[in-house]
Every structure is written in structure tokens, then in C-alpha cells.
Design a protein around this motif. Structure first.
Motif, PDB file in Angstrom:
ATOM      1  N   LEU A  33       0.814  -1.225   0.000  1.00  0.00           N
ATOM      2  CA  LEU A  33       0.000   0.000   0.000  1.00  0.00           C
ATOM      3  C   LEU A  33       0.846   1.272   0.000  1.00  0.00           C
ATOM      4  O   LEU A  33       0.320   2.368  -0.146  1.00  0.00           O
ATOM      5  N   LEU A  34       2.151   1.150   0.164  1.00  0.00           N
ATOM      6  CA  LEU A  34       3.016   2.329   0.222  1.00  0.00           C
ATOM      7  C   LEU A  34       3.086   3.023  -1.138  1.00  0.00           C
ATOM      8  O   LEU A  34       2.935   2.375  -2.174  1.00  0.00           O
ATOM      9  N   PRO A  35       3.333   4.358  -1.142  1.00  0.00           N
ATOM     10  CA  PRO A  35       3.530   5.040  -2.426  1.00  0.00           C
ATOM     11  C   PRO A  35       4.756   4.479  -3.140  1.00  0.00           C
ATOM     12  O   PRO A  35       5.694   4.007  -2.482  1.00  0.00           O
ATOM     13  N   THR A  36       4.754   4.500  -4.472  1.00  0.00           N
ATOM     14  CA  THR A  36       5.871   3.947  -5.248  1.00  0.00           C
ATOM     15  C   THR A  36       6.452   5.023  -6.161  1.00  0.00           C
ATOM     16  O   THR A  36       5.754   5.941  -6.590  1.00  0.00           O
ATOM     17  N   PHE A  37       7.734   4.886  -6.449  1.00  0.00           N
ATOM     18  CA  PHE A  37       8.468   5.831  -7.307  1.00  0.00           C
ATOM     19  C   PHE A  37       9.315   5.008  -8.271  1.00  0.00           C
ATOM     20  O   PHE A  37       9.947   4.049  -7.850  1.00  0.00           O
ATOM     21  N   ASP A  38       9.341   5.384  -9.543  1.00  0.00           N
ATOM     22  CA  ASP A  38      10.170   4.657 -10.509  1.00  0.00           C
ATOM     23  C   ASP A  38      11.640   4.701 -10.115  1.00  0.00           C
ATOM     24  O   ASP A  38      12.376   3.737 -10.317  1.00  0.00           O
ATOM     25  N   ARG A  39      12.075   5.833  -9.567  1.00  0.00           N
ATOM     26  CA  ARG A  39      13.447   6.010  -9.080  1.00  0.00           C
ATOM     27  C   ARG A  39      13.349   6.654  -7.704  1.00  0.00           C
ATOM     28  O   ARG A  39      12.266   6.760  -7.141  1.00  0.00           O
ATOM     29  N   TYR A  40      14.469   7.136  -7.166  1.00  0.00           N
ATOM     30  CA  TYR A  40      14.410   7.822  -5.864  1.00  0.00           C
ATOM     31  C   TYR A  40      13.458   9.010  -5.979  1.00  0.00           C
ATOM     32  O   TYR A  40      13.477   9.719  -6.976  1.00  0.00           O
ATOM     33  N   PRO A  41      12.649   9.231  -4.957  1.00  0.00           N
ATOM     34  CA  PRO A  41      11.778  10.410  -5.007  1.00  0.00           C
ATOM     35  C   PRO A  41      12.607  11.695  -4.987  1.00  0.00           C
ATOM     36  O   PRO A  41      13.632  11.750  -4.312  1.00  0.00           O
ATOM     37  N   GLN A  42      12.181  12.673  -5.754  1.00  0.00           N
ATOM     38  CA  GLN A  42      12.912  13.945  -5.824  1.00  0.00           C
ATOM     39  C   GLN A  42      12.422  14.877  -4.726  1.00  0.00           C
ATOM     40  O   GLN A  42      11.227  14.946  -4.468  1.00  0.00           O
ATOM     41  N   PRO A  43      13.354  15.622  -4.087  1.00  0.00           N
ATOM     42  CA  PRO A  43      12.910  16.596  -3.077  1.00  0.00           C
ATOM     43  C   PRO A  43      12.098  17.699  -3.755  1.00  0.00           C
ATOM     44  O   PRO A  43      12.403  18.079  -4.887  1.00  0.00           O
ATOM     45  N   LYS A  44      11.083  18.193  -3.040  1.00  0.00           N
ATOM     46  CA  LYS A  44      10.194  19.206  -3.642  1.00  0.00           C
ATOM     47  C   LYS A  44      10.750  20.610  -3.433  1.00  0.00           C
ATOM     48  O   LYS A  44      11.474  20.858  -2.515  1.00  0.00           O
TER      49      LYS A  44
END
Ligand code: ZN
Ligand code: ZN
Length: 134
Positions: free
Chosen positions: A123-134
Motif C-alpha cells: 500500500l506504500l507510495p511507489t516511485f520509478d526512481r528515488y523520489p525527488q525533493p520538492k
């Protein structure tokens, strides 16, 4: 079907030629602590089906009769044997397959020792790569 695989550094290569008896995701404490991972996937074969074709494994006694075979150079876990509870059987850490999609898992085992949060990891959010800082 012949499956090939090996450790991270490439020193150890193996071949599994024959029927996979099953493939299970193990949540036991021994697997977790040895791998440093929340679970370990194991494909189970008859011993004679699996051959190390390059390099030599180091063997660690992780319990009275349990033996974990790994690469002494890169540390990758490869096989598990236990002549008492699994005679004639060898388990392969199937994430070390060249094609880890080749044999999908069929069950979760040893969930009595599962980390509680593992139940909901899908159920966790997924990212194709490392999440980018906003
Ligand atoms: Zn290695
Ligand atoms: Zn285990």
C-alpha cells in the motif's frame, strides 16, 4: 528449464536444471538477519539439479543444521541446505537469478516471525526512481 544466476560480484555462478519444487517468500528471523532484508525468496530444488559452475561458496552454520552458502567476496547469499529438515534439497535465493521473473513465488512462509509492517507494504507510495525533493 535451465535457470542461471550468480552473486553480485560475479565470482560465483550457478545453474539450476530441473523442476522448481516451489518458490516461497520467507519471513523468518534467521533469513532476515542473515540477508539484512525484511524477507528472502527461496526457490526449492532437488540437490542434484543445482550446480555451481564458477567460483566456490563459503558456508555459514546459521542454526544447528541450517547452512547458508554465500560469496565470501561480495557477501551475497545464494543457497540454503539443511540435511535434517530438508534432506536432498537445496534452496536458491531466487533474487540472484539472472532473470528473477522466471519463477514467480507461490507463498509467504514463516509469517509467524514476519515484521508487522510487512503486511501492508504493497500500500506504500511507489516511485520509478528515488523520489525527488520538492
Ligand atoms: Zn560475489
Ligand atoms: Zn527463512
Amino acid at each position: 528449464m535451465t535457470i542461471t544466476g550468480g552473486c553480485h560480484c560475479g565470482a560465483i555462478r550457478y545453474e539450476a536444471d530441473g523442476e522448481v519444487l516451489t518458490h516461497a517468500l520467507c519471513h523468518c528471523t534467521d533469513c532476515r538477519r542473515h540477508a539484512g532484508a525484511p524477507m528472502v525468496d527461496w526457490s526449492i530444488y532437488r540437490k542434484e539439479a543445482v550446480k555451481v559452475i564458477a567460483g566456490e561458496v563459503r558456508i555459514y552454520a546459521s542454526s544447528e543444521n541450517g547452512r547458508r552458502h554465500f560469496c565470501a567476496n561480495c557477501g551475497a547469499g545464494l543457497f540454503y541446505t539443511n540435511y535434517k529438515i530438508l534432506p536432498g534439497i537445496i534452496d536458491i535465493q531466487s533474487a540472484t537469478y539472472d532473470d528473477p521473473d522466471a519463477v514467480p513465488p507461490r507463498a509467504h512462509i514463516q509469517v509467524a516471525e514476519r515484521i508487522a509492517w510487512m503486511i501492508n507494504v504493497h500500500l506504500l507510495p511507489t516511485f520509478d526512481r528515488y523520489p525527488q525533493p520538492k
